[in-house]
Structure formats: structure tokens, C-alpha cells
Design an enzyme around this catalytic site. Sequence first.
Site, short mmCIF file in Angstrom:
data_model
loop_
_atom_site.label_atom_id
_atom_site.label_comp_id
_atom_site.label_asym_id
_atom_site.label_seq_id
_atom_site.Cartn_x
_atom_site.Cartn_y
_atom_site.Cartn_z
N CYS A 122 -5.49 -2.05 -1.21
CA CYS A 122 -6.68 -2.93 -1.48
C CYS A 122 -7.64 -2.54 -2.32
O CYS A 122 -8.26 -1.48 -2.00
CB CYS A 122 -6.92 -3.86 -0.22
N CYS A 163 0.88 -1.29 -0.04
CA CYS A 163 -0.14 0.16 -0.07
C CYS A 163 0.92 1.20 0.03
O CYS A 163 0.50 2.40 -0.57
CB CYS A 163 -0.88 0.08 1.14
N GLU A 196 -8.98 -6.33 13.44
CA GLU A 196 -9.83 -6.61 12.44
C GLU A 196 -9.81 -8.23 12.21
O GLU A 196 -8.76 -8.93 12.66
CB GLU A 196 -9.27 -6.19 11.23
N CYS A 203 -1.88 2.87 3.56
CA CYS A 203 -2.58 2.04 4.10
C CYS A 203 -3.68 2.45 4.98
O CYS A 203 -3.81 3.73 5.20
CB CYS A 203 -1.90 0.86 4.64
N ASP A 204 -4.52 1.36 5.47
CA ASP A 204 -5.68 1.84 6.06
C ASP A 204 -5.66 2.85 6.98
O ASP A 204 -6.37 3.94 7.35
CB ASP A 204 -6.41 0.54 6.79
N LYS A 205 -4.61 2.64 8.28
CA LYS A 205 -4.62 3.56 9.22
C LYS A 205 -3.84 4.89 9.06
O LYS A 205 -3.95 5.91 9.87
CB LYS A 205 -4.07 2.71 10.50
N SER A 260 -12.22 -5.89 9.02
CA SER A 260 -11.47 -5.26 7.73
C SER A 260 -12.79 -4.62 7.05
O SER A 260 -13.72 -5.28 6.82
CB SER A 260 -10.70 -6.47 6.87
#
Length: 574
Positions: free
Chosen positions: A212, A67, A464, A140-142, A490
Site C-alpha cells: 500500500c 504486496c 485493525e 505486507c504489513d506483518k 491500519s
Amino acid sequence: MTKKSISKLNQKRSLKRQVGKWRSWETTEGVARAPHRSMMRAMGLNDDDINAPFIGVASTHNEVTPCNAGIKPLADEVKNGIISSKGTPFEFGTITVSDAISMGTEGMKGSLVSREIIADSIETVCFAERYDGVVAIAGCDKSLPGAMMAMARLNIPSVFVYGGSILPGHLNGQDLTIISAFEAVGKRQSGEINDKQLRDIEMHACPGPGSCGGMFTANTMSSIGEAIGLSLPGSASEAAVDQRKKDSSRQAGVAVMNLVRKNIRPSDILTKKAFENAVTLVVAMGGSTNTALHLPAIANEMGIKLSLKEIHDISMRTPLLADMKPGGKYVMFDLDKVGGVQLVMKRLLEAGLLHGDEMTVTGKTIKENLKNIDLNHKENNIVRLVENPISKTGGLVTLFGNLAPDGCVLKVAGHDFGKKFTGPAKVFDQEEQAMEALRKREIKAGDVVIIRYEGPKGGPGMREMLSITGALVGQGLSESVYLITDGRFSGGSTGAIIGHLGPEAAVGGPIAAVNNGDVIEINLDKFELNVKISDEEIKNRLSNWKPKKPLYERGTLGKYIKLVKPASTGAVTS
């Protein structure tokens, strides 16, 4: 120094502030700052550089996760844009972790914690170095919400740049994502596929750098960046390997200089109506349940309350328009080809569902940004017309009841669960126990799986549970078994899954009182989640409950346990 010379110095400072150097002058002006300027010259800066506005460039480039692996060139382009607009960029790094690589392990406890560390680190550098503005690049996510939280705290001119989405993988004529690999594990456990087929999916799911690909958490947050006004229009859906990503990154550098000169700050952009716009877009696109965690956390940094009930109410009046994975068929790459996030926003705006007068990082309003977007009234398979939605209400709902007094979150996008579900509880303390039961095929259709002690404090860190939800899908149980947890999921998880349940077990929430065999009822007519025992029985059980000893008492996780607030308010640590 005489009063006359002090007056001249103040006039000089005032002039510098007018052209954007309204904070960094503290490190560059006057006799006393000669040592400071000397340090700057050691990095190659000249007088023009030192006299220009200072802009922090927060880069999350690393070799930890795909990511973020391609972000370095984007940071270089941001700096080029700043330099071309007569600013001086200062690049610095911050951490990220890979949720997908940590998933299902003890290491996943560090994922949500990393959001706070990212926010703290960006805030700390920009505060300490007195930067006049900041551009943050994250993948990425965070790292996305962490960067946005820092921007809100700092309240200096800020632009967010998304590192970009991964291209879809391909195998046997079908698109793949990382979720395909997690679900393949469940299929292998059930015997539906063999080792070779599992390896083929593993080898083809992720073809290169980028976040993703579905409307999972990273792409949900990048979409929020556009809707909330912190990112340049059109940038959320660009693939990581698309050359447009470099151009939009360079333009972000130009944009932050425009904000600095016009003194437009996050407090001018991140209003309550802007957060309502962000929620509206998310529920119209079937976005991640983590929205209900990250948006309240960003709002908290602006002193704005965004409750689970408000998210639910917006979802109830917003149609689901985008057929996006995991509940739908398409990935961000597909959405980009038909107009990206801007197409969805324009359709929502035209329907009167967005606040069009909200300011953005372009220096223009949402309405002005979308003025020339072709609505493309001919319907496509990816984004429906408002008059013909996938469903009349949005993709997220929140439930309350005696099992969730503080609320919990269910993603309904792409699902038809039925209005009521009743089943016996199978209770597990933490994720590993439940995963072992799944491996042994002990979870059956009709069960209600309860996984507790996975909340912000109890986990800690709200792991998650993509490994579990993927295995449920692979075993064919995704809509015949409800999974309920005080942890989270997730953005790629799918199925009958309820997360963020509060109060969590670790603080004595009702979920701590549930026993195996207790009847759990999910009522989507009333949006309630109840355990079918009396309030008196819950009280009696909890009177004998004792908190567990914290799993970590030192280090990052030890501090997090002491500081973290409930999931219903964003699991913030301030």
C-alpha cells in the site's frame, strides 16, 4: 580418530569459520556427514557449493496479496548476489496474509498472529539447517516486522529486503490508494457518491503489485529497515515494479556475504540507539501507529526495552518533515522522486537528531552511508527543511490516564484536533457492533466511540479497524468523533483515533468498566485519557466484572490467547 586427526579437523573447521562457514560446517564436515552431503548433492550442489557459506533466503512470495505477489523475482536476484559472492543460497517460503482483504471480517484476527508465525518459521528453518546468514524478502504489513524479529532472534548475519511499494492509482486527475476505496464506502453510505462512483474508485485504486502506497504500515516498516540498519540505503522507497528493486535485491545478496565474512550480526546493528533512530525517522515522516507495536517487539527479541513513553519523548523532540498520506498529501512513489528515506535521514542527521555512528548492513555507519547524499536545501513540497517543519513535534504521541494506565497511542500527523475533547461514551463490545451503528448513522459528532474486547487476548489479535475509520472519514466524522479501542488501526487509518489502550478489556482493564454515557476526556496538553468517574467507582464496577470466555480455545488463535503479552510491550508471544 587420533588426537592428531582431531586437531587437523578442528583446524579445518576453524579455517572454514574464518571465511564464513562458522555454523553450517556442522552439517557438511567429516565422515559422519556423508548422508547430509548426499542430500545436498540431490539438490544439485557440488563440492564448492557445499564448502561455501550457507545462506537462507526467506521469501514471502505468494498469491494471497498484491504486496507479496512480485517477490519471487527479487528472491532470484538475492540468490544471484549470494552466488556471485561465493555463497550458497537456500530459498524457502513463509506465510503472509492480506490485511486489506481480511479487513472488517473475523479473518482479520489472524493478521497480528501471522507476525509471530512468520518470525517463528524463519527462525526455525535457519536454526534447524544451521545457516550462516539469512536474507528475508517481505512486502505486507506483518511480514516485515516478523522477518526482523526472526533476524534478531537468530543473530546471524542478516539483510532485510522490502518487496516495494505499489504505484499510485489515478482517477479524474487524482491519486488513489487502497484507503481511497475504504473511505469511499463511507461516502456511499452517506449518499455522497453513487454506486458507479464507488465502482470507479474500486477499479482504479490499486494498479498493480506492491505494498500500500502511503506512509502506512508496510512503508513505515520499510523505512524503519533503513533507519535501523537492516536494509540497504535507498531500498525502502523503490517501487515494486522499478528495475532498481531487482538491483538492490541482488546487492543484498552480496551484502549478506560481506556480513558473514566480517561476522557482523544483528546484535552489532540492533542497539538501543538504532531503535531510537528508527522511532525518530517514523515520527518525522508521520508513520503508522503500528510502530508502537512492532518496534518494541523487535527490540524485545534483542533484550532491549522500548516503551511507549520513550516513543512519545522522541516524538516530542523531533519535527514532522514529510507530508505523507494518510495525514498528508503524498505517497512513497513521490518521496522516492525527491530522494527517498535517505533525504529525510540526512536532514535529521544534520540536525543532530540521529545517532550517526550506528552500524548497518553495509558494514558502514549511518553517517558513512549518508555522506554523499545531496541534502537538496531547496525545500520541496514532500519533505520540509528542519527549520520549516510541518509541525515542531513528531507524528505519534502516547497518552496515559485512569482509562489507560499502561498507555495508548494517537497519531497526530496531519491533524489539528485541538488540545481538549470531552464527550459521552458510546460503548461497543467488538468491531461488528460499532460498524452496524455506523451503517445506521447512529454515531454523531461529539461522541466518543469505545470499542473494547479487541485487544491481543480479547480480539484476539488486535484487529485493525480500517473499515470503521474509513467509514468515519466517508461520513465526515473523522475529527468530530473520537474512536478509542484496545485494538489497533491500519497505518492507513486517519482521524481522531486512539488505539492499543491497555490494560485491555479482556484482562479487566478500566476500559471494561466504561458505561454508555460516561464522560471521556482527552487532554493533549497533559497527554492524558480519562473517564470522568472516581477511582473508587472504577474499582467497584470492576469488582463485578467477569472475564468473557475465550472466543477460541484450539488452534492458532487458541494458542495465541494463552501466550500473548500486552500491546504496550509489543504483543509478543515469547
